[in-house]
Design a protein around this motif. Structure first.
Motif, mmCIF file in Angstrom:
data_model
loop_
_atom_site.group_PDB
_atom_site.id
_atom_site.type_symbol
_atom_site.label_atom_id
_atom_site.label_comp_id
_atom_site.label_asym_id
_atom_site.label_seq_id
_atom_site.Cartn_x
_atom_site.Cartn_y
_atom_site.Cartn_z
ATOM 1 N N MET A 248 0.830 -1.279 0.057
ATOM 2 C CA MET A 248 0.014 0.077 0.028
ATOM 3 C C MET A 248 0.839 1.523 0.078
ATOM 4 S SD MET A 248 -3.350 -1.092 2.341
ATOM 5 C CE MET A 248 -2.463 -1.315 4.022
ATOM 6 N N CYS A 249 2.081 1.264 0.927
ATOM 7 C CA CYS A 249 2.820 2.396 0.892
ATOM 8 C C CYS A 249 3.446 2.724 -0.669
ATOM 9 C CB CYS A 249 3.916 1.965 1.886
ATOM 10 S SG CYS A 249 3.477 2.176 3.447
ATOM 11 N N PHE A 250 4.054 1.749 -1.149
ATOM 12 C CA PHE A 250 4.565 1.908 -2.550
ATOM 13 C C PHE A 250 3.416 2.646 -3.766
ATOM 14 C CE2 PHE A 250 7.430 -1.673 -1.529
ATOM 15 C CZ PHE A 250 8.786 -0.714 -1.180
ATOM 16 N N HIS A 251 2.171 1.805 -3.520
ATOM 17 C CA HIS A 251 1.137 2.420 -4.281
ATOM 18 C C HIS A 251 0.509 3.811 -4.102
ATOM 19 C CE1 HIS A 251 0.514 -1.236 -6.925
ATOM 20 N NE2 HIS A 251 -0.155 -1.727 -5.837
ATOM 21 N N PHE A 252 0.564 4.118 -2.800
ATOM 22 C CA PHE A 252 0.246 5.379 -2.321
ATOM 23 C C PHE A 252 1.209 6.553 -2.556
ATOM 24 C CE2 PHE A 252 -1.002 8.601 0.996
ATOM 25 C CZ PHE A 252 -2.438 8.769 0.625
ATOM 26 N N SER A 253 2.339 6.367 -2.839
ATOM 27 C CA SER A 253 3.460 7.146 -3.023
ATOM 28 C C SER A 253 3.301 7.735 -4.429
ATOM 29 C CB SER A 253 4.878 6.642 -3.097
ATOM 30 O OG SER A 253 4.971 5.544 -4.307
ATOM 31 N N ARG A 254 2.512 6.859 -5.310
ATOM 32 C CA ARG A 254 2.021 7.609 -6.625
ATOM 33 C C ARG A 254 0.633 7.899 -6.546
ATOM 34 N NH1 ARG A 254 1.760 4.116 -10.529
ATOM 35 N NH2 ARG A 254 1.837 2.279 -9.246
ATOM 36 N N PHE A 255 -0.185 8.280 -5.610
ATOM 37 C CA PHE A 255 -1.498 8.636 -5.574
ATOM 38 C C PHE A 255 -1.751 9.916 -6.439
ATOM 39 C CE2 PHE A 255 -5.294 10.192 -4.269
ATOM 40 C CZ PHE A 255 -6.144 8.946 -4.334
ATOM 41 N N GLU A 256 -1.036 10.934 -6.092
ATOM 42 C CA GLU A 256 -1.055 12.313 -6.433
ATOM 43 C C GLU A 256 -0.892 12.230 -7.970
ATOM 44 O OE1 GLU A 256 -2.619 14.464 -4.596
ATOM 45 O OE2 GLU A 256 -2.236 13.647 -2.726
ATOM 46 N N SER A 257 0.220 11.531 -8.472
ATOM 47 C CA SER A 257 0.730 11.633 -9.741
ATOM 48 C C SER A 257 -0.122 11.011 -10.726
ATOM 49 C CB SER A 257 2.269 11.205 -9.939
ATOM 50 O OG SER A 257 2.122 9.654 -9.572
ATOM 51 N N ARG A 258 -1.270 10.102 -9.973
ATOM 52 C CA ARG A 258 -2.079 9.344 -11.069
ATOM 53 C C ARG A 258 -3.338 10.122 -11.513
ATOM 54 N NH1 ARG A 258 -4.749 5.849 -8.496
ATOM 55 N NH2 ARG A 258 -5.061 4.203 -10.243
#
Length: 412
Positions: A248-258
């Motif tokens: 979840m941390c790895f995915h969430f690191s890209r949340f804003e850029s998605r």
């Protein structure tokens, strides 16, 4: 002055509802039991209704949180007295946390609330309850989401969610479920259901069809909060929990850029790498290391490793990701996993091999499947690419996703 107070009240109450409703409900559930979970919800809701009425007239108290716990505790005691089942030991054992919270607001007994929420989480994730019901119950009782918000997350109407919640609570009563933590022999089996539910809550936020970007982010953060509770409890701090947290941390690191300026989803290849959150990537790396302390390699371990390689630069990155997907398919036979593997295959071997692999994937009613086929066919045969992009547009439920797909269609 009056308008500023109204604005403060309108901002404070929703925030307190999101953060404190779940704590109040979890402690009250230990008082009333899961057979009477509606009573716990009613008292928690009445507490916030009383707050809205009282604070609107008398103004907010010096410590709004302490005020809520005092009122909730008093309402619970009054209910027990009225129903003729009041027992002093019940009140002192389960409502002590509320008393401490209200009498000594500087000494927050977080362990009382976290233990209650942890017990409630295991009860709601009973293996006999359908997964979609588990997720709805967790969003409502453990995350403090309103029925309307849950309906928005699942892209359905409030009536449907209300019925789903009602059925789920009926199942809890029929099962005579308790808030006792499972014994050691059953813990591993039950924790799998808990982790799966947390994973699905996160996915509802990260891959949601909802157009509400704030709601989607809140869903992700709630999943991370629930997983944190598991990791911080000795009996539930298993390697799989750390693996899920890393994922979840790895995915969430890209949340804003998605998400683009107009709410549209930005594909992985088009994201600005410099906008990825390094702190979340670092945190993911920490939990990925902790996940390696066990002997078993689970689906969460492999998915966390795949998410790691998506978040960091690495030599032969896509070859490694493809190899991890091959291993994942051996223990998790899923069309979605097969579709994601096809994308990795495309990055390694080109579109033709990926298209051949997708011929064996049964996802004809999934917009992401057709969007991927549209992308793969774009460089080979534009007629087929147009077909799949149009099919993806028809299947997509989010306005922002449809807009992004139409742009790809226009680009052809």
């Amino acid at each position: 002055m009056h308008s500023s107070f109204i604005m403060e009240l309108e901002n404070t109450l929703p925030h307190l509802f999101r953060t404190e409703y779940r704590k109040i409900v979890s402690v009250l559930c230990r008082t009333f039991g899961l057979r009477d979970v509606e009573t716990a919800e009613d008292i928690a809701s009445e507490t916030f209704l009383t707050a809205a009425q009282s604070w609107g007239i008398e103004g907010m108290p010096p410590n709004p949180t302490a005020w809520l716990y005092t009122v909730a505790r008093n309402k619970a005691i009054n209910h027990l007295k009225r129903s003729g089942v009041f027992k002093s030991q019940v009140v002192t054992s389960y409502l002590d946390g509320m008393a401490t919270q209200s009498e000594h607001p500087s000494e927050l007994p977080n362990e009382v609330f976290e233990d209650s929420q942890l017990r409630l989480m295991f009860a709601l994730c009973h293996p006999a309850i359908a997964v979609e019901m588990q997720v709805a119950l967790c969003l409502r009782l453990l995350c403090g989401f309103g029925v309307g918000e849950i309906a928005e997350a699942f892209v359905t109407d409030k009536e449907n969610i209300s019925k789903r919640l009602l059925r789920a609570k009926g199942h809890l009563r029929d099962l005579n479920a308790t808030l006792d933590m499972p014994p050691g022999s059953q813990m591993h089996a039950r924790i799998g259901a808990v982790l799966t539910t947390i994973y699905l809550v996160f996915n509802e936020g990260y891959y949601s069809n909802s157009n509400d970007s704030v709601l989607r982010k809140d869903l992700c953060l709630e999943a991370i909060r629930l997983c944190t509770m598991l990791i911080e409890c000795k009996s539930t701090n298993v390697p799989e929990a750390s693996a899920l947290m890393a994922l979840m941390c790895f995915h969430f690191s890209r949340f804003e850029s998605r998400i683009g300026t107009e709410g549209e989803l930005i594909p992985y290849d088009e994201q600005v790498v410099s906008s990825w959150n390094v702190d979340w990537i670092t945190r993911g790396g920490f939990f990925l290391q902790r996940a390696g302390r066990g002997e078993d390699v689970t689906a969460f371990h492999l998915e966390a490793a795949i998410a790691y390689y998506h978040a960091v630069p690495a030599p032969e990155k896509w070859e490694t990701i493809l190899n991890l997907y091959d291993k994942l398919l051996l223990i998790k036979q899923s069309p979605i996993v097969a579709m994601n593997r096809a994308y990795a295959l495309y990055k390694v071997a080109g579109p033709k091999d990926a298209i051949a692999a997708l011929e064996h994937v049964d996802l004809d009613d999934n917009h992401l499947y057709h969007a991927l086929l549209g992308q793969l066919w774009s460089a080979i045969e534009q007629g087929r690419a147009r077909y799949h992009f149009n099919r993806a547009i028809d299947l997509a439920q989010s306005t922002s996703v449809k807009q992004a797909l139409r742009k790809k269609l226009d680009d052809l």
